[in-house]
Design an enzyme around this catalytic site. Structure first.
Site, PDB file in Angstrom:
ATOM      1  N   ARG A 154       0.819  -1.216   0.000  1.00 32.03           N
ATOM      2  CA  ARG A 154       0.000   0.000   0.000  1.00 32.03           C
ATOM      3  C   ARG A 154       0.855   1.269   0.000  1.00 32.03           C
ATOM      4  O   ARG A 154       0.436   2.293  -0.544  1.00 32.03           O
ATOM      5  CB  ARG A 154      -0.949  -0.014   1.194  1.00 32.03           C
ATOM      6  CG  ARG A 154      -2.082  -0.982   0.970  1.00 32.03           C
ATOM      7  CD  ARG A 154      -2.972  -1.079   2.142  1.00 32.03           C
ATOM      8  NE  ARG A 154      -4.272  -1.612   1.757  1.00 32.03           N
ATOM      9  CZ  ARG A 154      -5.179  -2.054   2.604  1.00 32.03           C
ATOM     10  NH1 ARG A 154      -4.948  -2.012   3.900  1.00 32.03           N
ATOM     11  NH2 ARG A 154      -6.335  -2.504   2.169  1.00 32.03           N
ATOM     12  N   LYS A 190     -17.202 -14.858   5.752  1.00 29.35           N
ATOM     13  CA  LYS A 190     -18.513 -14.284   6.034  1.00 29.35           C
ATOM     14  C   LYS A 190     -19.407 -14.070   4.822  1.00 29.35           C
ATOM     15  O   LYS A 190     -19.067 -13.317   3.914  1.00 29.35           O
ATOM     16  CB  LYS A 190     -18.322 -12.940   6.738  1.00 29.35           C
ATOM     17  CG  LYS A 190     -18.060 -13.102   8.231  1.00 29.35           C
ATOM     18  CD  LYS A 190     -17.743 -11.799   8.860  1.00 29.35           C
ATOM     19  CE  LYS A 190     -18.807 -11.343   9.819  1.00 29.35           C
ATOM     20  NZ  LYS A 190     -18.523  -9.966  10.250  1.00 29.35           N
ATOM     21  N   GLY A 202      -7.702  -8.441   1.471  1.00 25.14           N
ATOM     22  CA  GLY A 202      -6.437  -8.716   2.155  1.00 25.14           C
ATOM     23  C   GLY A 202      -6.073 -10.181   2.186  1.00 25.14           C
ATOM     24  O   GLY A 202      -4.913 -10.537   1.973  1.00 25.14           O
ATOM     25  N   GLY A 254     -12.753  -4.176   0.972  1.00 24.73           N
ATOM     26  CA  GLY A 254     -14.130  -3.728   1.201  1.00 24.73           C
ATOM     27  C   GLY A 254     -14.574  -2.723   0.157  1.00 24.73           C
ATOM     28  O   GLY A 254     -15.704  -2.782  -0.348  1.00 24.73           O
TER      29      GLY A 254
HETATM   30  P1  AMP Z   1     -13.004 -12.984   4.952  1.00 25.63           P
HETATM   31  O1  AMP Z   1     -12.396 -11.934   5.826  1.00 25.63           O
HETATM   32  O2  AMP Z   1     -14.475 -13.093   5.072  1.00 25.63           O
HETATM   33  O3  AMP Z   1     -12.528 -12.895   3.506  1.00 25.63           O
HETATM   34  O4  AMP Z   1     -12.450 -14.378   5.514  1.00 25.63           O
HETATM   35  C1  AMP Z   1     -11.116 -14.778   5.445  1.00 25.63           C
HETATM   36  C2  AMP Z   1     -10.902 -15.894   6.427  1.00 25.63           C
HETATM   37  O5  AMP Z   1     -11.768 -16.962   6.116  1.00 25.63           O
HETATM   38  C3  AMP Z   1      -9.512 -16.476   6.425  1.00 25.63           C
HETATM   39  O6  AMP Z   1      -8.875 -16.158   7.627  1.00 25.63           O
HETATM   40  C4  AMP Z   1      -9.736 -17.986   6.305  1.00 25.63           C
HETATM   41  O7  AMP Z   1      -8.964 -18.757   7.226  1.00 25.63           O
HETATM   42  C5  AMP Z   1     -11.193 -18.139   6.646  1.00 25.63           C
HETATM   43  N1  AMP Z   1     -11.796 -19.333   6.032  1.00 25.63           N
HETATM   44  C6  AMP Z   1     -11.843 -19.640   4.743  1.00 25.63           C
HETATM   45  N2  AMP Z   1     -12.457 -20.821   4.554  1.00 25.63           N
HETATM   46  C7  AMP Z   1     -12.805 -21.286   5.762  1.00 25.63           C
HETATM   47  C8  AMP Z   1     -13.457 -22.454   6.231  1.00 25.63           C
HETATM   48  N3  AMP Z   1     -13.885 -23.404   5.401  1.00 25.63           N
HETATM   49  N4  AMP Z   1     -13.678 -22.567   7.557  1.00 25.63           N
HETATM   50  C9  AMP Z   1     -13.259 -21.633   8.408  1.00 25.63           C
HETATM   51  N5  AMP Z   1     -12.626 -20.502   8.026  1.00 25.63           N
HETATM   52  C10 AMP Z   1     -12.398 -20.333   6.726  1.00 25.63           C
END
Ligand code: AMP
Length: 395
Positions: free
Chosen positions: A37, A198, A351, A374
């Site tokens: 960045r 999420k 990220g 975001g």
């Molecule tokens: P986000 O911030 O929503 O993009 O989520 C990213 C996070 O999702 C990362 O830290 C991953 O470890 C987690 N993640 C991805 N797939 C899974 C899964 N199947 N179960 C639990 N955590 C996950």
């Protein structure tokens, strides 16, 4: 309405107040682990200095929530910028107040100051007008190059524009141009790959992409809310119960719009999300009740890679599994590799996807990496970004 750009400004002997996104990743010891960045803002910084201006930079770092947090001070960022820029960068101890104003008034042409973390003041995220006025008093003109915070209506992104002519920097423009391209005229087939933890963060962008994409590949933890909505067992996998209905609706709408939503058809499961656990590959109706799915399985990888190979435009946000643990990184690695080898225009935001590319040494092989996770999602949702809307219009 076109927005004012930094190249439209007369900068000779002006003091430029510039919002940058120096919200860099820090490691456990508080050292900068990724300076992408900072590097991304260099073209605008160099341009402003070359035009004979002095430069006051401001940014947030992390989430100090309105308090001074020692490990989130901007000192190491100033140091790194100094190295990259090859000239002195003075870091001040605050971002507003009489001491800051006095020092800034003494600035000479070509001088660079970096203010302290704007989020050490609660007024920043509240877009407090007095705080914004204090920041604005530090410059003759305002340049916003912080695409990563353009979706936030804060004092340093939106508030200051009430007091100064406000222009977009080169990075801001480039990000908007690239995302505008995939939003308004993507070369089909357009494939979006969404993952991460999420569903709630991605529902908006999913709805918007339904009418633009031929395929949407959903992996990562968010996939399990969709699989649950289809009546499949998900064991102890991540699940957002309150989003099941919305997931159902999205899948129905996709049918009506001719968009294929591809979900994992097999999974890598374990009893716990820990390194060194015994893992198993199971089919789509086979996640046992005491297991959780932590990565997509080999058949899903095949399915997703096939879709990626057909694509001419690709957007990726979010890992396919818990990639931080090597045992669960295969799916994300396979997708990253397929993107690196793709002929399509590839845009990656977020990220975690960028961290995955870095971990897999594939970052330099990707067409465009957005500095805003975001912000890129909200832009593709079709939302107006407040930081962009607040900039002055071109006359
Ligand atoms: P986000 O911030 O929503 O993009 O989520 C990213 C996070 O999702 C990362 O830290 C991953 O470890 C987690 N993640 C991805 N797939 C899974 C899964 N199947 N179960 C639990 N955590 C996950």
């Amino acid at each position: 309405m076109r927005k004012l750009e930094v190249k439209d400004l007369d900068l000779e002997n002006k003091r430029v107040l510039m919002r940058v996104d120096f919200n860099v990743s820090l490691d456990k010891e508080g050292k900068i682990s990724d300076d992408t960045r900072i590097r991304a803002a260099l073209p605008t910084i160099r341009y402003i200095l070359d035009k004979g201006a002095s430069l006051v930079l401001m940014s947030h770092l992390g989430r100090p929530k309105g308090e001074v947090v020692e490990r989130l001070r901007m000192g190491p960022v100033a140091h790194r910028l100094e190295k990259l820029l090859g000239r002195k960068v003075l870091k001040l101890d605050d971002c507003v107040g009489s001491k800051v104003e006095e020092r800034v008034k003494k600035m000479r042409r070509g001088e660079v100051i970096l203010l302290e973390n704007t989020r050490f003041h609660a007024e920043e995220t509240k877009n407090d007008p007095r705080f914004a006025k204090g920041l604005a008093s530090l410059g003759d003109v305002f340049v916003n190059d912080a695409f990563g915070t353009a979706h936030r209506s804060h004092a340093s992104t939106v508030g200051v524009t009430k007091f100064l002519p406000a222009a977009a920097g080169f990075l801001m423009n480039k990000e908007l141009e690239v995302l505008e391209g995939i939003l308004t005229h993507p070369k089909p087939p357009f494939v979006a790959i969404l993952g991460g933890a999420k569903v709630s963060d991605k529902i908006g962008v999913l709805s918007s992409l339904l009418s633009r994409c031929q395929d949407i590949l959903i992996g990562g933890g968010m996939a399990y809310t969709f699989l649950k909505a289809k009546g499949l067992p998900v064991g102890k996998s991540l699940l957002e119960k309150e989003k099941i209905k919305e997931a159902e609706k999205i899948m129905e709408q996709a049918l009506g719009k001719g968009c294929n939503i591809l979900l994992p058809c097999d999974h890598l499961v374990a009893r716990e999300a820990k390194e060194g656990m015994e893992t198993r590959v199971v089919g789509e109706d086979g996640i046992p009740s005491d297991y959780l799915a932590l990565d997509i399985g080999p058949k899903t990888i095949e399915l997703f890679v096939k879709s990626i190979k057909k694509a001419n435009t690709i957007f990726w946000n979010g890992p396919m599994g818990m990639f931080e643990i090597e045992d669960f990184a295969q799916g994300t690695r396979a997708i990253a590799k397929a993107l690196a080898g793709s002929k399509a225009s590839v845009v990656v935001g977020g990220g975690d996807s960028i961290a995955a590319l870095k971990k897999m040494d594939l970052k330099d092989k990707i067409g465009y990496i957005s500095t805003g996770g975001g912000a890129s999602l909200e832009f593709l949702e079709g939302k107006e970004l407040p930081g962009v809307a607040a900039l002055s219009n071109k006359s």
